[in-house]
Design an enzyme around this catalytic site. Structure first.
Site, short mmCIF file in Angstrom:
data_model
loop_
_atom_site.label_atom_id
_atom_site.label_comp_id
_atom_site.label_asym_id
_atom_site.label_seq_id
_atom_site.Cartn_x
_atom_site.Cartn_y
_atom_site.Cartn_z
N SER A 213 0.82 -1.21 0.00
CA SER A 213 0.00 0.00 0.00
C SER A 213 0.85 1.26 0.00
O SER A 213 1.92 1.30 0.61
CB SER A 213 -0.92 0.02 1.22
OG SER A 213 -1.63 1.24 1.23
N LYS B 226 -4.41 -6.65 3.42
CA LYS B 226 -4.43 -5.53 2.48
C LYS B 226 -5.87 -5.20 2.04
O LYS B 226 -6.25 -4.03 1.89
CB LYS B 226 -3.56 -5.85 1.25
CG LYS B 226 -3.63 -4.79 0.12
CD LYS B 226 -3.13 -3.45 0.59
CE LYS B 226 -2.96 -2.36 -0.44
NZ LYS B 226 -3.97 -2.03 -1.37
N HIS C 297 -7.43 -3.36 4.76
CA HIS C 297 -6.86 -2.00 4.70
C HIS C 297 -7.66 -1.15 3.72
O HIS C 297 -8.04 -0.02 4.00
CB HIS C 297 -5.38 -2.07 4.28
CG HIS C 297 -4.80 -0.76 3.84
ND1 HIS C 297 -5.05 -0.21 2.59
CD2 HIS C 297 -4.01 0.13 4.48
CE1 HIS C 297 -4.44 0.95 2.48
NE2 HIS C 297 -3.80 1.19 3.62
N ASN C 298 -7.93 -1.73 2.56
CA ASN C 298 -8.66 -0.97 1.54
C ASN C 298 -10.11 -0.74 1.93
O ASN C 298 -10.68 0.31 1.61
CB ASN C 298 -8.57 -1.69 0.19
CG ASN C 298 -7.24 -1.42 -0.48
OD1 ASN C 298 -6.23 -1.22 0.18
ND2 ASN C 298 -7.22 -1.39 -1.80
N GLU D 145 -9.92 2.07 4.09
CA GLU D 145 -9.61 3.22 3.21
C GLU D 145 -10.91 3.76 2.59
O GLU D 145 -11.15 4.97 2.57
CB GLU D 145 -8.64 2.75 2.13
CG GLU D 145 -8.33 3.73 1.02
CD GLU D 145 -7.45 3.08 -0.08
OE1 GLU D 145 -6.38 2.54 0.25
OE2 GLU D 145 -7.85 3.12 -1.26
C1 6PG Z 1 -3.15 1.44 -1.64
C2 6PG Z 1 -4.46 1.61 -2.40
C3 6PG Z 1 -4.39 1.00 -3.73
C4 6PG Z 1 -5.69 1.00 -4.51
C5 6PG Z 1 -6.26 2.32 -4.81
C6 6PG Z 1 -7.47 2.28 -5.71
O1 6PG Z 1 -3.25 0.95 -0.54
O2 6PG Z 1 -2.11 1.85 -2.15
O3 6PG Z 1 -5.46 0.97 -1.67
O4 6PG Z 1 -4.02 -0.33 -3.54
O5 6PG Z 1 -5.48 0.39 -5.71
O6 6PG Z 1 -6.55 3.02 -3.66
O7 6PG Z 1 -8.50 1.47 -5.22
P1 6PG Z 1 -9.95 1.63 -5.80
O8 6PG Z 1 -9.84 1.78 -7.28
O9 6PG Z 1 -10.71 0.40 -5.44
O10 6PG Z 1 -10.50 2.86 -5.18
#
Ligand code: 6PG
Length: 477
Positions: free
Chosen positions: A130, A184, A187-188, A191
């Protein structure tokens, strides 16, 4: 030329930056890409690191240019391209070579790849990386899954390229099989929730308080100096301040309100549902992105309901102190992170991963997209162990107690003024439901028994009970 300490396949933005990061740390790196012209371009652009790069357009030569037992990192598009790359590579590997897959892969794919490669005598690490392209270049957060012995082999390089928080590397071992990619994914999911809650607060500023993008930007920038200090708040401050060169207007007002998504947020919500864990803020964030995609339908529905017209007549008609918005965001964030960690905890038990929850908070303190001051506090709380849910960790009880009323004000203000709080509202309901000693599921149990004789437990007697219920009215046919 010496052999590479490690190899990389896939020289897109992320792969290239990881390769340069590895070279920067003093390692020799073998590189390969399906489109050979990209290899030359990459080497050309590598500047003083050129001497540490060993390019090869032929896969077989590329493999031979790496020290055995080999470590080969794959950074190609998630899904089929990963499987195709692994299949092609397997033709050339020797026993004990390790494939390190670093894309945004579904953890179920990593579990499968781990087993397939293990059966073939090869190692497999599925690593979540990430931090976007800048993170890849200068220090991402790295969540590693696979066999511990392979982690120990790759540890030195992965910890060297990982971000550092007060000198500690943000690359760590999560557990076997797909554990790294699972972490991960969550994490997303967090996010998504973080971004959505920030978006909802921006919505209140824009449509409720009638604030300009620049005024909103100033607020987010000031929040970045306080308890909300984080990468996403900083990013928000910059995005809101940006002026479109062509028109001279705030860029944000010209960006279409349809959010993209590559799947990881959705996978988080699916994982939570499969595990039977409530992750309503993550689910809300995914749902909000889905609704954002329905632009035409939303435009039509706003007309039908004569709804809140963004930038129109009922803009700027609400009153709320800016510090209440800040506090609401803090409370919402705590609930969303509590959900994410609850999913991790449940998954850890289900898959027998023994996920190191405190270490996860630690490796998220720097490098990754959700990095924040808050995660440092979280890692300290989790380090004490035995945290059933972050909402009841003493440090967070204090924070939640101090900020929950602000969340209530924001969600109720949103409800009355048609300012959506899909994620903040979900966070509040989660909190209220979690801390409600006497909930309303007794009625659900009564209903289930009524129509399906599913039974229920009673507070004053032992064992499963059933009741004799009256007949219902016959449905006219
Ligand atoms: C990271 C991000 C990355 C992700 C983008 C786009 O941790 O660096 O999570 O991995 O690809 O944030 O994600 P989306 O297209 O699903 O918004």
């Amino acid at each position: 030329m010496e052999q590479g300490d490690i190899g990389i396949i896939g020289l897109g933005v992320m792969g290239s930056n990881l390769a340069l990061n590895i070279a920067d740390k003093g390692y020799n790196i073998a590189v390969h890409n399906r489109t050979a012209s990209r290899i030359d371009e990459f080497v050309e652009g590598a500047g003083k690191l050129k001497n540490q790069i060993i390019p090869n357009a032929q896969l077989a030569d590329f493999v031979l240019s790496i020290k055995a037992p080999r470590m080969i990192l794959i950074m190609v598009k998630a899904g089929k391209p990963v499987d195709q790359t692994i299949a092609a590579l397997m033709e050339h590997l020797d026993e004990d070579d390790i494939i390190i897959e670093a894309g945004n892969s579904n953890f179920t794919d990593s579990e499968r790849r781990f087993e397939t490669l293990k059966r073939a005598g090869f190692g497999f690490l599925g690593i979540g990386v990430s931090g976007g392209s800048e993170g890849a270049r200068f220090g991402p957060s790295i969540m590693v899954g696979g066999a511990k012995k392979h982690w120990l082999q790759a540890k030195e390089i992965l910890q060297a390229i990982g971000a550092k928080f007060k000198g500690e590397s943000c690359a760590d071992y999560m557990g076997t099989g797909g554990a790294g990619h699972f972490v991960k994914t969550i994490h997303n999911g967090i996010e998504y929730a973080d971004m959505q809650m920030i978006g909802e607060i921006y919505g209140i500023m824009r449509d409720g308080l009638g604030m300009s993008p620049l005024a909103c930007s100033e607020i987010f920038k000031s929040w970045n100096e306080g308890p909300l200090n984080s990468y996403l708040i900083e990013v928000t401050g910059h995005v809101l301040a940006k002026i479109d060169k062509k028109t001279g207007k705030p860029l944000i007002d010209l960006i279409v309100d349809q959010a993209g998504q590559k799947g990881t947020g959705r996978w988080s919500a699916i994982a939570a549902t499969k595990l039977g864990v409530a992750a309503t803020s993550i689910e809300g964030a995914v749902a909000a992105r889905a609704l954002s995609a329905l632009k035409q339908e939303r435009v039509a529905a706003e007309k039908i309901y004569n709804g809140r017209q963004t930038g129109g007549k009922n803009q700027g008609n609400v009153e709320i102190a800016i510090e209440i918005l800040e506090q609401a965001l803090i409370a919402g964030k705590i609930a969303a992170y509590a959900q994410g960690f609850a999913v991790l905890k449940a998954a850890s038990e289900e898959h027998e991963w023994d996920l190191p929850l405190a270490s996860i908070a630690k490796i998220w303190r720097a490098g990754c997209i959700i990095r924040s001051k808050f995660l440092d506090e979280m890692s300290l709380a989790l380090e004490k162990g035995n945290v059933q849910n972050l909402l009841v960790a003493p440090e967070f009880v204090t924070m939640m107690s101090n900020n929950q009323n602000a969340l209530r004000q924001v969600v109720s203000l949103g409800a009355i003024n048609a300012l959506p709080t899909m994620c903040l509202g979900a966070a509040l309901s989660y909190f209220d439901t979690y801390k409600m000693a006497n909930g309303t599921a007794n009625l659900i149990q009564g209903q289930r028994d009524f129509f399906g004789a599913h039974g229920f437990y009673m507070s004053d007697r032992e064992g499963m009970q059933n009741e004799d219920w009256p007949p219902t009215l016959a449905v006219e046919t």
